[in-house]
Design a protein around this motif. Structure first.
Motif, PDB file in Angstrom:
ATOM      1  N   ASP A 246     -18.860 -30.363 -13.850  1.00  0.00           N
ATOM      2  CA  ASP A 246     -17.749 -30.395 -14.795  1.00  0.00           C
ATOM      3  C   ASP A 246     -18.182 -29.711 -16.095  1.00  0.00           C
ATOM      4  OD1 ASP A 246     -15.412 -30.883 -16.111  1.00  0.00           O
ATOM      5  OD2 ASP A 246     -15.707 -33.045 -16.320  1.00  0.00           O
TER       6      ASP A 246
ATOM      7  N   CYS B 190     -12.099 -33.600 -10.585  1.00  0.00           N
ATOM      8  CA  CYS B 190     -12.471 -32.911 -11.826  1.00  0.00           C
ATOM      9  C   CYS B 190     -11.344 -31.946 -12.194  1.00  0.00           C
ATOM     10  CB  CYS B 190     -13.785 -32.148 -11.618  1.00  0.00           C
ATOM     11  SG  CYS B 190     -14.181 -30.959 -12.911  1.00  0.00           S
ATOM     12  N   ASP B 191     -10.807 -32.064 -13.387  1.00  0.00           N
ATOM     13  CA  ASP B 191      -9.660 -31.249 -13.795  1.00  0.00           C
ATOM     14  C   ASP B 191      -9.947 -29.756 -13.668  1.00  0.00           C
ATOM     15  OD1 ASP B 191      -6.962 -30.980 -15.082  1.00  0.00           O
ATOM     16  OD2 ASP B 191      -8.160 -30.008 -16.641  1.00  0.00           O
TER      17      ASP B 191
ATOM     18  N   ASN C 158     -10.082 -28.835 -10.019  1.00  0.00           N
ATOM     19  CA  ASN C 158      -8.755 -29.018  -9.443  1.00  0.00           C
ATOM     20  C   ASN C 158      -7.866 -27.805  -9.710  1.00  0.00           C
ATOM     21  OD1 ASN C 158      -6.892 -30.759  -7.979  1.00  0.00           O
ATOM     22  ND2 ASN C 158      -5.795 -30.941  -9.922  1.00  0.00           N
ATOM     23  N   LYS C 159      -8.017 -27.201 -10.881  1.00  0.00           N
ATOM     24  CA  LYS C 159      -7.255 -25.991 -11.199  1.00  0.00           C
ATOM     25  C   LYS C 159      -7.656 -24.848 -10.285  1.00  0.00           C
ATOM     26  CE  LYS C 159      -6.589 -27.142 -16.076  1.00  0.00           C
ATOM     27  NZ  LYS C 159      -6.984 -26.824 -17.472  1.00  0.00           N
TER      28      LYS C 159
END
Length: 252
Positions: free
Chosen positions: A194, A222-223, A226-227
């Motif tokens: 991350d 995890c943002d 995820n993107k």
């Protein structure tokens, strides 16, 4: 009149400093480039990249450089390497999704993932078999030293295939990069995966093909990842791997 000129990319990893006395926000961990930017010196972005196939450059440009990174090479200049079943040969980026059962293991203070290591071996073996890329043109990146050792042991027969951590690969490039994410756990912990700068480095080392092997369930917590997963799935660049892969069968 005095002029200061510096070059760098503060969207990638800062200098690696091992000396404890030199660490800290105001010491050697901050590059000269970042220092000059901080005090207000004008910055001009070199906005044309000549390394990557345009599809490899797309996500880093969009998410790390505000979409300002232009391509100085075309699709024809960076054709997808033979020897790998790309989901879309016109976009040589692939996400091989490992099953939730392919759990990571702890090794001292590090992590490894034997399932992913075997996937890496199969991918590298098949890429080199057809000769479209040579050993020096393939690089394997992984964030954990225990995984690095595991993969290096499996790839001993392929001399000059570079296996390094993300930090160790900064500043380098290869025709094909295979990334083993390692993390696969029920809690969704991704550790230092991350990290935007570390992710930017690993996604921008490849010239002709970028292959990520990892667990969607864990990475998706995890943002940042995820993107990226949403982008590859939107472009149909992802496919599943099953436990059958360890017997030599291909990803679905």
């Amino acid at each position: 009149m005095h002029y200061s000129v510096s070059s760098g990319d503060d969207q990638q990893l800062p200098p690696m400093v091992l000396c404890e006395l030199a660490k800290g926000p105001n010491l050697l961990t901050v590059s000269m480039f970042s220092r000059l930017r901080t005090v207000g010196l004008p910055v001009r972005m070199l906005n044309v990249q000549y390394r990557m196939h345009p599809s490899i450059a797309f996500f880093p440009s969009s998410h790390f450089y505000d979409g300002r990174l232009n391509n100085g090479v075309s699709d024809e200049d960076r054709k997808a390497p033979m020897g790998f079943n790309w989901p879309n040969k016109n976009k040589p980026v692939a996400f091989l999704k490992t099953p939730d059962s392919a759990q990571e293991s702890s090794k001292a203070s590090s992590k490894n993932n034997d399932f992913e290591a075997r996937q890496v071996y199969e991918v590298v073996r098949d890429l080199l078999k057809l000769g479209d890329v040579n050993n020096e043109g393939v690089g394997v990146i992984t964030p954990y030293r225990a995984q690095l050792k595991l993969i290096a042991d499996k790839l001993k027969e392929f001399e000059n295939v570079s296996v390094r951590t993300v930090d160790g690969f900064q500043g380098q490039e290869r025709d094909v990069i295979v990334f083993s994410a390692v993390r696969c756990n029920e809690h969704g912990f991704v550790g230092f995966l991350d990290d935007e700068k570390r992710m930017n480095v690993l996604l921008t080392r490849a010239r002709r093909g970028m292959i990520v092997i990892g667990n969607k369930t864990t990475l998706g917590k995890c943002d940042l990842w995820n993107k990226w997963i949403a982008w590859v799935e939107e472009n149909k660049l992802a496919r599943d791997c099953t436990q059958d892969n360890v017997a030599g069968k291909k990803c679905k």
